[in-house]
Design a protein around this motif. Structure first.
Motif, PDB file in Angstrom:
ATOM      1  N   THR A  14       3.003 -16.619  14.910  1.00  0.00           N
ATOM      2  CA  THR A  14       2.204 -17.221  16.022  1.00  0.00           C
ATOM      3  C   THR A  14       1.510 -16.229  16.988  1.00  0.00           C
ATOM      4  N   THR A  48      -5.239 -14.915  17.032  1.00  0.00           N
ATOM      5  CA  THR A  48      -6.343 -15.393  15.773  1.00  0.00           C
ATOM      6  C   THR A  48      -7.550 -14.805  15.903  1.00  0.00           C
ATOM      7  N   THR A  49      -7.980 -13.955  16.986  1.00  0.00           N
ATOM      8  CA  THR A  49      -9.408 -13.141  16.697  1.00  0.00           C
ATOM      9  C   THR A  49      -9.225 -12.023  16.776  1.00  0.00           C
TER      10      THR A  49
END
Length: 151
Positions: A14, A48-49
């Motif tokens: 995460t 995530t990016t």
């Protein structure tokens, strides 16, 4: 010594994956029911990016989100934090402020908001360090925490 008494490391999926030289989280048993948790310094890198916002406050908020997710991966919360170290790049103008009030207004308010929301208002000891640079030129802030859990 038995393996269960040795430090164990992990990279929670995460949060951003680190370079191969270190792990993001370490847990070390202290007693049969307690463990010391140390996190690598968390930065404003979006997992995530894989981008770093240019805005200082956005980097700080993202750093705290990464701390929360790293702690959750080992069943801990910000209420379990026992020590914090904040690293702030000096040329951001966010360190070397002239008063405690200015320090709190500049970036400390974000830490207070985070700890009020996620850490039940807990205020662990901390150190603020002004640095020339962090791992990459885009980074302006990094936060390292230690925590202890029982049970």
């Amino acid at each position: 010594m038995a393996e269960e008494t040795k430090p164990q490391t992990l990279n929670p999926p995460t949060i951003p994956t680190p370079p191969p030289t270190y792990s993001q989280v370490s847990t070390t048993p202290l007693l049969p029911t307690s463990k010391l948790i140390t996190l690598a310094g968390q930065v404003g890198l979006d997992p995530t990016t894989h981008t770093v916002p240019s805005d200082f406050d956005a980097q700080v908020r993202l750093s705290y989100q990464n701390i929360l997710l790293a702690l959750q991966a080992v069943h801990a919360t910000p209420r379990d934090i026992i020590f914090v170290r904040h690293y702030i790049v000096k040329d951001t103008g966010r360190v070397g402020v002239k008063s405690e009030e200015e320090l709190t207004e500049v970036w400390g308010r974000l830490w207070i908001e985070f700890m009020d929301k996620e850490g039940e208002g807990h205020r662990p000891p901390d150190t603020v360090v002004g640095v020339a640079a962090l791992a990459t030129a885009a980074l302006a802030y990094e936060c390292e925490v230690w925590a202890i859990t029982h049970g």
